[in-house]
Design an enzyme around this catalytic site. Structure first.
Site, mmCIF file in Angstrom:
data_model
loop_
_atom_site.group_PDB
_atom_site.id
_atom_site.type_symbol
_atom_site.label_atom_id
_atom_site.label_comp_id
_atom_site.label_asym_id
_atom_site.label_seq_id
_atom_site.Cartn_x
_atom_site.Cartn_y
_atom_site.Cartn_z
ATOM 1 N N GLN A 82 16.540 -49.534 1.718
ATOM 2 C CA GLN A 82 17.687 -48.702 1.346
ATOM 3 C C GLN A 82 18.707 -48.573 2.475
ATOM 4 O O GLN A 82 19.817 -48.084 2.257
ATOM 5 C CB GLN A 82 17.222 -47.309 0.922
ATOM 6 C CG GLN A 82 16.416 -47.306 -0.371
ATOM 7 C CD GLN A 82 16.019 -45.890 -0.741
ATOM 8 O OE1 GLN A 82 15.006 -45.390 -0.287
ATOM 9 N NE2 GLN A 82 16.849 -45.235 -1.541
ATOM 10 N N HIS A 137 7.334 -43.807 -5.581
ATOM 11 C CA HIS A 137 8.747 -44.195 -5.709
ATOM 12 C C HIS A 137 9.150 -45.113 -4.545
ATOM 13 O O HIS A 137 9.810 -46.140 -4.751
ATOM 14 C CB HIS A 137 9.583 -42.901 -5.731
ATOM 15 C CG HIS A 137 11.062 -43.073 -5.743
ATOM 16 N ND1 HIS A 137 11.865 -42.533 -6.736
ATOM 17 C CD2 HIS A 137 11.914 -43.686 -4.865
ATOM 18 C CE1 HIS A 137 13.139 -42.839 -6.469
ATOM 19 N NE2 HIS A 137 13.196 -43.529 -5.340
ATOM 20 N N GLU A 138 8.714 -44.758 -3.324
ATOM 21 C CA GLU A 138 9.124 -45.549 -2.147
ATOM 22 C C GLU A 138 8.424 -46.914 -2.108
ATOM 23 O O GLU A 138 9.032 -47.917 -1.729
ATOM 24 C CB GLU A 138 8.867 -44.774 -0.854
ATOM 25 C CG GLU A 138 9.598 -43.433 -0.746
ATOM 26 C CD GLU A 138 11.079 -43.492 -1.062
ATOM 27 O OE1 GLU A 138 11.691 -44.554 -0.850
ATOM 28 O OE2 GLU A 138 11.620 -42.480 -1.543
ATOM 29 N N HIS A 142 10.185 -49.258 -4.155
ATOM 30 C CA HIS A 142 11.340 -49.847 -3.452
ATOM 31 C C HIS A 142 10.922 -51.089 -2.660
ATOM 32 O O HIS A 142 11.644 -52.086 -2.625
ATOM 33 C CB HIS A 142 11.949 -48.848 -2.466
ATOM 34 C CG HIS A 142 12.971 -47.928 -3.049
ATOM 35 N ND1 HIS A 142 14.123 -48.381 -3.650
ATOM 36 C CD2 HIS A 142 13.042 -46.573 -3.104
ATOM 37 C CE1 HIS A 142 14.844 -47.337 -4.055
ATOM 38 N NE2 HIS A 142 14.212 -46.224 -3.735
ATOM 39 N N CYS A 157 17.310 -40.735 -6.470
ATOM 40 C CA CYS A 157 17.177 -41.797 -5.476
ATOM 41 C C CYS A 157 18.465 -41.851 -4.663
ATOM 42 O O CYS A 157 19.557 -41.801 -5.238
ATOM 43 C CB CYS A 157 16.945 -43.133 -6.188
ATOM 44 S SG CYS A 157 16.766 -44.523 -5.067
ATOM 45 N N LEU A 158 18.344 -41.944 -3.355
ATOM 46 C CA LEU A 158 19.542 -41.983 -2.503
ATOM 47 C C LEU A 158 20.381 -43.225 -2.785
ATOM 48 O O LEU A 158 21.567 -43.250 -2.466
ATOM 49 C CB LEU A 158 19.155 -41.921 -1.019
ATOM 50 C CG LEU A 158 18.466 -40.613 -0.588
ATOM 51 C CD1 LEU A 158 18.091 -40.660 0.884
ATOM 52 C CD2 LEU A 158 19.346 -39.411 -0.874
ATOM 53 N N GLY A 201 12.459 -38.926 0.684
ATOM 54 C CA GLY A 201 11.827 -40.192 1.023
ATOM 55 C C GLY A 201 12.874 -41.280 1.172
ATOM 56 O O GLY A 201 13.963 -41.192 0.584
HETATM 57 NI NI NI Z 1 14.730 -44.212 -4.133
#
Ligand code: NI
Length: 172
Positions: free
Chosen positions: A51, A136-137, A140, A94-95, A46
């Site tokens: 991000q 999670h997204e 963000h 998480c990226l 995701g």
């Molecule tokens: Ni993340």
């Protein structure tokens, strides 16, 4: 299409609240294509637009795994409209927080409403990995990170580690 640079902790951009998308124009379409490319390359399940430095409410995700056929899903202005009382634990990453994983507890099932790129309102029920990913997204988009769901002790430890890395890289 092109790969986009990822915004990494402790970049303050990750704490900004993303704005709703008003126009589904060519820029949004191009951004979504680049987000998919960046997400698959990472690899990740995701990605939120913030991000990659764009504070707009756009999410790409694909919760399929292994050899399953890919199921790319782009969600514009996504909202959780209900969530189950039943909870589930999932080890998240998480990226924007590379190489760190920790178990987070969230509702096991959620209903999500969003706009498609075609401008259609869609509602989906998500469970398992997909439910974890979309929660999670959407966090963000609200300036929230998965480490905010951990104890202060754990969160402070991760923050310190990434602040140190950023300093050594001259803040780059
Ligand atoms: Ni993340």
């Amino acid at each position: 299409m092109s790969l986009l640079p990822l915004v990494i902790l402790p970049d303050p951009l990750l704490r900004e609240i993303s704005k709703p998308v008003a126009d589904l124009d060519g820029r949004v379409k191009a951004l979504i294509e680049d987000m998919f490319e960046t997400m698959y390359e990472a690899p990740g399940v995701g990605l939120a637009a913030v991000q990659v430095g764009v504070t707009q409410r756009i999410v790409t995700m694909d919760a399929t795994r292994g050899d399953d056929d890919k199921e790319p899903l782009a969600l514009i202005n996504p909202e959780i409209i209900w969530s189950s009382d039943q909870l589930s634990d999932y080890e998240e990453g998480c990226l924007s927080i590379p190489d760190y994983h920790e178990v987070v507890t969230r509702p096991a099932k959620v209903g999500v409403r969003f706009l498609t790129l075609a401008g259609k309102i869609e509602e989906r029920e998500m469970e398992g990995l997909a439910a974890t990913v979309i929660q999670h997204e959407i966090d963000h988009l609200n300036g929230k990170l998965f480490i905010d769901h951990l104890s202060k002790l754990k969160r402070d430890r991760v923050l310190k580690k990434f602040q140190k890395i950023a300093r050594h890289q001259g803040g780059a």
